[in-house]
Design an enzyme around this catalytic site. Sequence first.
Site, PDB file in Angstrom:
ATOM      1  N   ASP A  36       4.864  -2.353  13.068  1.00 22.40           N
ATOM      2  CA  ASP A  36       5.656  -2.132  11.862  1.00 22.40           C
ATOM      3  C   ASP A  36       4.783  -1.742  10.682  1.00 22.40           C
ATOM      4  O   ASP A  36       5.230  -1.016   9.785  1.00 22.40           O
ATOM      5  CB  ASP A  36       6.465  -3.381  11.529  1.00 22.40           C
ATOM      6  CG  ASP A  36       7.705  -3.515  12.408  1.00 22.40           C
ATOM      7  OD1 ASP A  36       7.897  -2.650  13.282  1.00 22.40           O
ATOM      8  OD2 ASP A  36       8.472  -4.478  12.220  1.00 22.40           O
ATOM      9  N   GLU A  90      12.359  -1.520   7.652  1.00 19.65           N
ATOM     10  CA  GLU A  90      11.617  -2.559   6.943  1.00 19.65           C
ATOM     11  C   GLU A  90      10.866  -1.888   5.798  1.00 19.65           C
ATOM     12  O   GLU A  90      10.125  -0.934   6.024  1.00 19.65           O
ATOM     13  CB  GLU A  90      10.640  -3.211   7.925  1.00 19.65           C
ATOM     14  CG  GLU A  90       9.806  -4.327   7.371  1.00 19.65           C
ATOM     15  CD  GLU A  90       8.853  -4.856   8.434  1.00 19.65           C
ATOM     16  OE1 GLU A  90       9.301  -5.643   9.283  1.00 19.65           O
ATOM     17  OE2 GLU A  90       7.672  -4.463   8.417  1.00 19.65           O
ATOM     18  N   SER A 123       9.575  -6.918   5.531  1.00 20.86           N
ATOM     19  CA  SER A 123       8.533  -7.461   6.381  1.00 20.86           C
ATOM     20  C   SER A 123       8.441  -8.959   6.173  1.00 20.86           C
ATOM     21  O   SER A 123       8.759  -9.479   5.103  1.00 20.86           O
ATOM     22  CB  SER A 123       7.196  -6.807   6.029  1.00 20.86           C
ATOM     23  OG  SER A 123       6.122  -7.543   6.555  1.00 20.86           O
TER      24      SER A 123
END
Length: 656
Positions: free
Chosen positions: A125, A517, A543
């Site tokens: 991510d 995110e 996050s």
Amino acid sequence: MTTQAIALDDLLTTADPAVWEITTSGPGPQGRLPLTAEMLLERPSGDIFGLTQNAGMGWAPHELGRPQFLMLGTNGGIRAPDGTPIALGYHTGHWEIGLLMHAAADELRALECLPFAAFCSDPCDGRTQGTVGMMDSLAYRNDAAQIFRRLIRSLPTRRGVLGVATCDKGLPATMMALASMRDLPCVLVPGGVTLPPRDGEDAGKVQSIGARFAHGELTLDQAADLGCRACGSPGGGCQFLGTAATSQVVGEALGLSLPHSALAPSGQPIWIDMARRSARALVALARRGLAMRDIVTDAAIRNAMAVHAAFGGSTNLLLHVPAIAHAAGLRRPTVDDWIEINRRVPRLVDTLPNGPHPTVRAFLAGGVPEVMLHLRRLGLLDERVLTVAGEPLGRLLDWWEGSERRRILRERLRSADGIAPDDVIMDPERARTRGLTSTVTFPRGNLAPEGSVIKSTAIDPSVVDADGVYRKVGAARVFTRERDAIAAIKNRGPEGLKAGDVLVLACRGPLGAGMEEIYQITAALKHLSWGKHVAVVTDARFSGVSTGACIGHVGPEALAGGPIGRVRDGDRIRIVVDRHRLEGAVDLVGEGEREFGAEEGARVLAARPPRPALAPDPELPADTRLWAALQQVGGGTWGGCVYDVDAIVKAIERGR
């Protein structure tokens, strides 16, 4: 990169004569399959052919009758035996996973079992922040869980499953897959954490170097230096209590991992030892006839939620815990369940990003079992639940309290870092004295009628009133694309975002952008000197390392008709978050020169048409669009973004 052209002849021909020496047959393995007449008469042909394949891969034929166990890993990259990269993985979290699987396989073989291994890697991510890749992130979790389930079912002879995973999507996917195997014994091996640099920034803060450079708060040399050395070791999840670390904590709290498994430092002997003991635990479960239905229960889910609150973990677990419960065939926790847990359970852990300590210190201070000791004294745990150690939780906590492991590691924290363990994991009284507040609040209001979430403990204390309440009224700056919002943050001119604004980012939920995110935004605001004076309201998610006055998961999302899709630039937004009572509201309270209350704001929003620019992101992949549509039928964001097959089938039948 070299600019020299690669000739066509180099692509089509070779100078190595050995490639022409082709063998057209081989002798095959020596030995005999351990077959019986009963096996040939009664067993499926696939079982017999599987033995042939096992021998073909080189396993000694006389050992093929051993009980078979499957290991599933999220490995990424190709490492040389000395650890140097041959091909990079996506992130440090899965870079060393293969070492855990190797150790576990050795242990299974020593226990006269036959280990199998299969893999489904995972994305990063952090790597996809601010890119189109982020639109695949949350959807990937469901895909990986499905692949893992298919891999488990595709080895019909397995007696149990060992899942080895570390990070934001691979680990929740692994837990979903294991929890769904109700009749199989399974054990989770968390992949551990990376070390912080001795002199530098953690992997969370370092993601804001672009915004800080844009505002003159870092030089180019400083950014290049800090960005290079944020990881103090080559493997493990990030050093803060983000989604990766929180998922490890939740997995252990569920009883899926052996006690004191979560947050072990990657690559070190204590980490390898945990893999060996986990393999041992899997075999012991199989021999006793214990399976996932005995371990992942409603009570275990409640315990995991309590531990999540005590750690102050990532809000992404509000998506993952319901998904794990759904996979296990259990009741999914609701928003009201989360509110009730967070009101009862004090935060006891002071780690990054909310506190000063990296996650390896939480491990040395005692990790999950240490936190559970405090929760047990408060009467907040069900000690009767069974764990993969094959014993009730209460008995394991009794062991932990007097264990040599606990004493040695807590002393190691004192000697290595000069840190008192009780300053990392605190008792409730010390936590109150130090000002630790409960983790999350779920604001409602005319902009979030179905609810939203804020990591209220992470709001900068300097903008919180003396009574523990964050109050803000500001003008809306509305965006429907993350790139435009981050450009406004970096813009130092009159069009840039400024202190006092409320950044509203709509159309970024599952239907709009895969519920991306937006740490790129929250990290910039956290680490800019004026960022604490800006609030964020979005139907996207954050996050696990995000901090600040950031309200996400706003429901309904803009493309599902949510009022966040009707906010205009200049609207007055009021945010109230009580960090003690865990109550909050986010409301439209003015337009133009007119000010009004929340009820009038609801009427104003209802009378407005949606913003003209509302539409799925043009770069939203078709795969993610399908995921978004299916999860919406299955309960949406607050249902864990899962595939509720019964609900989906009913919806299709109604459409027919």
